[in-house]
Design a protein around this motif. Structure first.
Motif, PDB file in Angstrom:
ATOM      1  N   GLY A   1       0.785  -1.232   0.000  1.00 34.07           N
ATOM      2  CA  GLY A   1       0.000   0.000   0.000  1.00 34.07           C
ATOM      3  C   GLY A   1       0.814   1.277   0.000  1.00 34.07           C
ATOM      4  O   GLY A   1       0.246   2.371   0.029  1.00 34.07           O
ATOM      5  N   THR A   2       2.132   1.169  -0.043  1.00 36.09           N
ATOM      6  CA  THR A   2       2.963   2.375   0.003  1.00 36.09           C
ATOM      7  C   THR A   2       2.654   3.317  -1.161  1.00 36.09           C
ATOM      8  O   THR A   2       2.494   4.527  -0.977  1.00 36.09           O
ATOM      9  CB  THR A   2       4.455   1.993  -0.030  1.00 36.09           C
ATOM     10  N   CYS A   3       2.555   2.757  -2.371  1.00 39.02           N
ATOM     11  CA  CYS A   3       2.306   3.607  -3.549  1.00 39.02           C
ATOM     12  C   CYS A   3       0.992   4.368  -3.375  1.00 39.02           C
ATOM     13  O   CYS A   3       0.889   5.548  -3.684  1.00 39.02           O
ATOM     14  CB  CYS A   3       2.299   2.787  -4.829  1.00 39.02           C
ATOM     15  N   PHE A   4      -0.016   3.680  -2.845  1.00 43.55           N
ATOM     16  CA  PHE A   4      -1.324   4.296  -2.612  1.00 43.55           C
ATOM     17  C   PHE A   4      -1.173   5.482  -1.662  1.00 43.55           C
ATOM     18  O   PHE A   4      -1.779   6.533  -1.858  1.00 43.55           O
ATOM     19  CB  PHE A   4      -2.255   3.246  -2.018  1.00 43.55           C
ATOM     20  N   ASP A   5      -0.348   5.306  -0.637  1.00 42.18           N
ATOM     21  CA  ASP A   5      -0.166   6.373   0.346  1.00 42.18           C
ATOM     22  C   ASP A   5       0.670   7.533  -0.183  1.00 42.18           C
ATOM     23  O   ASP A   5       0.425   8.680   0.162  1.00 42.18           O
ATOM     24  CB  ASP A   5       0.504   5.812   1.624  1.00 42.18           C
ATOM     25  N   VAL A   6       1.689   7.220  -0.999  1.00 42.57           N
ATOM     26  CA  VAL A   6       2.580   8.324  -1.399  1.00 42.57           C
ATOM     27  C   VAL A   6       2.101   9.059  -2.635  1.00 42.57           C
ATOM     28  O   VAL A   6       2.517  10.192  -2.889  1.00 42.57           O
ATOM     29  CB  VAL A   6       4.051   7.866  -1.620  1.00 42.57           C
ATOM     30  N   CYS A   7       1.256   8.464  -3.427  1.00 38.77           N
ATOM     31  CA  CYS A   7       0.785   9.158  -4.634  1.00 38.77           C
ATOM     32  C   CYS A   7       0.073  10.438  -4.207  1.00 38.77           C
ATOM     33  O   CYS A   7      -0.861  10.399  -3.397  1.00 38.77           O
ATOM     34  CB  CYS A   7      -0.152   8.259  -5.428  1.00 38.77           C
ATOM     35  N   PRO A   8       0.514  11.612  -4.693  1.00 41.82           N
ATOM     36  CA  PRO A   8      -0.060  12.877  -4.210  1.00 41.82           C
ATOM     37  C   PRO A   8      -1.591  12.919  -4.359  1.00 41.82           C
ATOM     38  O   PRO A   8      -2.123  12.432  -5.364  1.00 41.82           O
ATOM     39  CB  PRO A   8       0.588  13.929  -5.107  1.00 41.82           C
ATOM     40  N   ASP A   9      -2.237  13.488  -3.348  1.00 45.55           N
ATOM     41  CA  ASP A   9      -3.699  13.550  -3.354  1.00 45.55           C
ATOM     42  C   ASP A   9      -4.269  14.176  -4.619  1.00 45.55           C
ATOM     43  O   ASP A   9      -5.315  13.780  -5.103  1.00 45.55           O
ATOM     44  CB  ASP A   9      -4.195  14.363  -2.140  1.00 45.55           C
ATOM     45  N   LYS A  10      -3.558  15.172  -5.130  1.00 48.73           N
ATOM     46  CA  LYS A  10      -4.121  15.857  -6.302  1.00 48.73           C
ATOM     47  C   LYS A  10      -4.127  14.953  -7.528  1.00 48.73           C
ATOM     48  O   LYS A  10      -4.874  15.184  -8.464  1.00 48.73           O
ATOM     49  CB  LYS A  10      -3.359  17.163  -6.574  1.00 48.73           C
ATOM     50  N   PHE A  11      -3.284  13.922  -7.518  1.00 50.12           N
ATOM     51  CA  PHE A  11      -3.333  12.975  -8.646  1.00 50.12           C
ATOM     52  C   PHE A  11      -4.225  11.774  -8.305  1.00 50.12           C
ATOM     53  O   PHE A  11      -5.009  11.333  -9.118  1.00 50.12           O
ATOM     54  CB  PHE A  11      -1.932  12.455  -9.011  1.00 50.12           C
ATOM     55  N   SER A  12      -4.035  11.234  -7.114  1.00 51.63           N
ATOM     56  CA  SER A  12      -4.754  10.008  -6.697  1.00 51.63           C
ATOM     57  C   SER A  12      -4.789   8.972  -7.806  1.00 51.63           C
ATOM     58  O   SER A  12      -5.837   8.444  -8.170  1.00 51.63           O
ATOM     59  CB  SER A  12      -6.186  10.323  -6.271  1.00 51.63           C
ATOM     60  N   ALA A  13      -3.630   8.678  -8.325  1.00 49.74           N
ATOM     61  CA  ALA A  13      -3.580   7.796  -9.484  1.00 49.74           C
ATOM     62  C   ALA A  13      -3.555   6.321  -9.103  1.00 49.74           C
ATOM     63  O   ALA A  13      -3.911   5.466  -9.905  1.00 49.74           O
ATOM     64  CB  ALA A  13      -2.358   8.138 -10.331  1.00 49.74           C
ATOM     65  N   VAL A  14      -3.100   6.029  -7.891  1.00 53.31           N
ATOM     66  CA  VAL A  14      -3.047   4.617  -7.505  1.00 53.31           C
ATOM     67  C   VAL A  14      -4.421   4.200  -6.995  1.00 53.31           C
ATOM     68  O   VAL A  14      -5.000   4.846  -6.127  1.00 53.31           O
ATOM     69  CB  VAL A  14      -1.975   4.374  -6.425  1.00 53.31           C
ATOM     70  N   LEU A  15      -4.954   3.152  -7.537  1.00 51.98           N
ATOM     71  CA  LEU A  15      -6.276   2.670  -7.146  1.00 51.98           C
ATOM     72  C   LEU A  15      -6.161   1.301  -6.509  1.00 51.98           C
ATOM     73  O   LEU A  15      -5.226   0.551  -6.795  1.00 51.98           O
ATOM     74  CB  LEU A  15      -7.181   2.548  -8.383  1.00 51.98           C
TER      75      LEU A  15
END
Ligand SMILES: Cc1cc2nc3c(=O)[nH]c(=O)nc-3n(C[C@H](O)[C@H](O)[C@H](O)COP(=O)(O)O)c2cc1C
Ligand code: SF4
Ligand code: SF4
Ligand code: SF4
Ligand code: FES
Ligand code: FES
Lengths: 640, 201
Positions: free
Chosen positions: A603-617
């Protein structure tokens, strides 16, 4: 110290204590409960002591170290009397300002005040903070006013007047009658009528009789008994001596778990002080009644709080539940009549004796009177210990006191009663808090744990979590509990792991019934509650896990995958840098993709992906979409 | 001793005060399955097989008959649907753990296993599927060895260690006494583990 021999001795002592105190003199109270200590309130204390000396304020201000205020997440808490200015999260660095500005000049320090997250409004007085405003802190309220190590503080607030009244003005029968009339019910979980239990012990023919305080409190996350024992031990002692008098017992035990060193320390001090004044020992307050009490330190296990296990432990045997068809009240410690009550139950007694049963009955519902302390935790804005009148709705506790669910998320369920309580869904938010109402919806009052859950909680996973705890804490003596929980846990692991079949629900249900009805003690008797209640109210989630291999809350690791949405990815590279297994491929300007083979779902990628992008689903119940071809992965300026 | 009259499975039963329901039932030939019960030992109430349904003041509940003392006017039912479901499930939980003759014999009563005769003297047990499969460890944790050694022999050579699902028996010379190999406890063991364990020790 001269022992007090009459009610006027006590009254004179109180007057003497009060005469030495100037109600207009400023007093800084600093919370020194276990929660605030964890936030270094000790250091704040040292800073105050030093700074008071330095600024030569010893004459202007007193400092008092109190018990837990309940709002521990905002600790260390400082409240300055007489104005009741409340500062939160006070650090040693703030001490200089508090003394030079607030104490010397009467100025309020804005940055230390509570800010209402909704309105941004700053609140000065402790009692006006929404967390406190909607509470009714009868039992717990004095914690913040007194130093638990000082019996004088307790006496100054009318402490031990109830004892004096009971011993000198009432017969034992009258005391029992008052407690019965107040309809006080046990706060340790079962809700058994306290007065009736006292009467049974009193009427049991054998002697001697014993009284016990149950301060085992092994529920994870619960700490109300501990905070009360640490913060106001005299209130528990006073209740205990009154009960002993009513029952006709001359010897008592306070069972405190070894892991609560501050509770042990403060109780030891309280006993010593009470002995010095003659609230314990021979001829208490000149009444002719004798009573002594010892502390028993228990080794922490959840099951040792169960009455027969606790009694065995005090006897020096293995702390294991025993089949008891003859009540402990009749045949308990060393087979003698024994009255065991919870810390909070005992602490309610002085209130009832002082104010009368009618006053006490004016609070609460038909079946549950008075107040109850809860430990409110989980997905709620304000966490901590709260005391509310019985009958308050769950909604009120969660929204008015707890300040609602963080980040505007939706409420999903609340688990009440500790690890073996049930999960109550939204449809019952207006349920009044009451022993019987909670049981009706498949949960219980228990010891007063309350865990709030939002939409990000998987109810199957929650059931699994508590079953796991209870399987570990089961003593292992009886077959239904030990083997039943073992297999319930296996099945739940299969469900959350995506390996279960539909037949597993039937197996699970059969087990819940047998564990509940067949077990020796109430640990097994209540252990299936989390599963039964979630099966009842959230069955669709079980079915999604089993039939569609889908976790609707996107929690269960085996059933979710992480996927980068090519439309949203801005190729910032943060996830690549942080992925521990190197599962993410991508370069500057090239949309990143996850290699599912390598992904360990941390889940690290989910957490670090910037909120404005929210690209990790997170996806569940569906395979990852095929990777987009390399040509279209290039992020051109135009596409952006 | 006071005589107490109660009703077990619609039979009027006279019992002595201080007797348990199980003893009273036995005295009139009503059979209740047990595993952790032994007439020489203190009631223990761990296997839960001896559960019965009692009615008192019009309220019914489940109790273990090996522990519950007889009471005047008590109505006891030893064979209700609820009781049988609990017993059956308990045996289902035990079968994979300790698939021995005594457990199979209990299982046979509840239709969980059957004995297939090969010759007059030989045969074998068949289990109709294990619904709750688990590792076999030959011990039901009935505590008979532990209690016999402690209560009768006063040796305390065997005890329980571990909690919950990790609980197991252990021969504990450092904590209690040392096994004197009287072997009296060996044939109490229905799971079959104890004699092996003791001899190996
Ligand atoms: C597994 C288990 C754990 C318990 N733990 C506690 C405990 O920590 N504190 C407590 O007061 N009661 C606990 N109880 C309840 C006690 O058995 C008992 O009912 C209670 O202390 C009686 O006091 P009350 O009538 O004042 O509630 C526990 C019960 C069970 C079955
Ligand atoms: S119900 Fe669980 S905790 Fe209670 S005696 Fe049985 S095994 Fe032990
Ligand atoms: S979930 Fe963890 S392992 Fe998987 S891609 Fe993201 S960071 Fe890497
Ligand atoms: S054989 Fe050993 S363990 Fe068994 S009763 Fe005799 S002394 Fe105790
Ligand atoms: S310990 Fe300070 S508020 Fe709880
Ligand atoms: S025989 Fe009664 S519980 Fe085991």
């Amino acid at each position: 110290m001269k022992k007090l021999k009459s009610s006027s001795d006590l009254e004179n002592l109180r007057k003497e204590i009060l005469s030495k105190r100037d109600p207009k003199k400023m007093c800084i109270t600093l919370c020194s409960g276990t929660g605030c200590r964890a936030y270094a309130s000790e250091k704040v204390n040292i800073a105050f002591q030093d700074e008071i000396k330095k600024q030569k304020l010893g004459k202007e201000v007193d400092i008092r170290r109190t018990g837990c205020h309940g709002f521990c997440e905002k600790g260390p808490i400082v409240v300055i009397y007489p104005e009741e200015i409340c500062y939160l999260q006070v650090k040693p660095e703030d001490v200089f300002d508090i003394l030079s500005q607030t104490i010397k000049e009467g100025k309020i320090i804005e940055r230390l005040l509570y800010t209402n997250p909704g309105t941004g409004e700053k609140i000065i007085h402790e009692s006006e903070i929404p967390f406190y405003k909607n509470q009714k802190r009868l039992v717990f309220g004095n914690n913040r006013k007194i130093d638990p190590k000082s019996i004088d503080d307790y006496i100054a607030l009318n402490g031990y007047t109830a004892l004096s009244k009971a011993l000198l003005e009432l017969t034992p029968e009258q005391v029992i009658e008052e407690v019965k009339k107040a309809n006080l019910r046990g706060r340790g979980g079962g809700g058994f009528p306290t007065g009736r239990k006292w009467e049974t012990t009193r009427n049991a023919p054998a002697a001697p009789k014993y009284v016990i305080v149950n301060c085992d409190e092994g529920d994870p996350g619960a700490y109300m008994d501990r905070s009360l024992m640490e913060g106001n031990p005299h209130s528990v002692l006073e209740g205990l001596v009154i009960g002993a008098y009513a029952i006709g017992s001359h010897e008592g035990f306070i069972y405190v778990r070894q892991e609560y060193p501050l509770a042990v320390e403060n109780t030891e001090i309280a006993i010593k002080q009470a002995e010095e004044y003659g609230f314990l020992g021979e001829d208490i307050l000149g009444s002719g009644f004798n009573f002594k009490v010892k502390i028993h330190r228990g080794a922490g296990a959840f099951v040792s709080g169960e009455s027969s296990a606790l009694v065995s432990a005090i006897e020096g045997k293995v702390g294991e539940p025993k089949p008891k068809y003859i009540h402990t009240a009749v045949k308990g410690l060393w087979n003698k009549p024994t009255c065991l009550n919870n810390v909070e139950t005992w602490a309610n007694v002085p209130l009832i004796i002082n104010n009368g049963a009618d006053w006490y009955r004016s609070m609460g519902t038909e079946g549950s009177k008075g107040t109850k302390i809860f430990s409110l935790v989980g997905k709620v804005n304000n966490t901590g210990l709260v005391e509310v009148p019985m009958g308050m709705t769950l909604r009120s506790i969660i929204y008015d006191i707890g300040g609602g669910i963080p980040n505007g998320k939706k409420f999903k369920a609340i688990q009440t009663g500790g690890p073996s309580g049930g999960c109550i869904p939204e449809q019952f938010l207006d349920l009044p808090i009451d022993f019987d109402e909670l049981t009706k919806v498949g949960s219980m009052m228990g010891s007063g744990g309350m865990i709030v859950m939002d939409g990000d909680t998987c109810m199957v996973d929650i059931a699994r979590y508590f079953t796991n705890f209870l399987a570990d804490e089961s003593c292992g003596k009886c077959i239904p509990c030990r083997e039943g929980l073992r297999h319930m846990l296996k099945i739940l692991n299969n469900i959350t792991g995506g390996k279960a079949t539909e037949e597993d629900i039937k197996r699970l249900e059969d087990l819940t019934e047998v564990v509940r009805d067949g077990s020796l003690c109430a640990l097994g008797g209540t252990a299936p509650n989390p599963v039964i209640s979630t099966l009842k109210y959230f069955r669709d989630e079980y079915e999604a896990h089993i039939k569609e291999k889908r976790c609707p809350a996107l929690v269960c690791k085996e059933l979710i995958i992480y996927y980068i949405d090519p439309e949203k990815c801005q190729a910032c590279g943060l996830c690549v840098k942080n992925c521990p297994t190197g599962a993410i491929y991508g370069k500057k300007k090239i949309v990143h993709i996850i290699n599912q083979e390598k992904c360990i779902k941390c889940g690290t990628c989910f957490d670090v992906c910037p909120d404005k992008f929210s690209a990790v689903l997170r996806l569940s119940g569906e395979p990852a979409p095929p990777d987009v071809p390399r040509e279209t992965r290039i992020k051109s300026k135009e596409r952006r | 001793m006071r005589t107490i009259t109660l009703e077990i499975d619609e039979k009027k039963v006279k019992a002595e005060e201080g007797m348990t329901i199980l003893q009273a039932a036995k005295s009139v030939g009503i059979d209740i399955p047990t595993l952790c019960y032994h007439e020489k030992l203190e009631p223990y109430g761990a296997c839960r097989l001896c559960m019965v349904e009692i009615t008192k003041n019009k309220r019914s509940r489940l109790v273990t008959s090996c522990c519950y003392p007889v009471e005047e006017g008590l109505i006891v039912k030893t064979d209700t649907e609820k009781v049988n479901k609990i017993r059956k499930t308990i045996i289902e939980l035990l079968l994979p753990l300790a698939p021995t003759g005594p457990i199979m014999t209990l299982g046979a009563k509840y239709g969980l296993c059957e004995y297939i005769k090969k010759t007059e003297v030989e045969g074998e047990w068949k289990v109709k599927g294990f619904r709750f499969p688990t590792e076999q460890n030959d011990c039901t944790l009935c505590g008979l060895c532990v209690r016999y050694c402690a209560e009768i022999k006063k040796e305390n050579a065997v005890g329980f260690i571990g909690r919950g699902v990790d609980r197991h028996i252990a021969i504990l010379p450092e904590k209690g006494g040392i096994c004197i190999f009287c072997r009296e406890c060996y044939n109490l063991c229905d799971g079959g583990k104890f004699p092996h364990e003791a001899e190996a020790f």
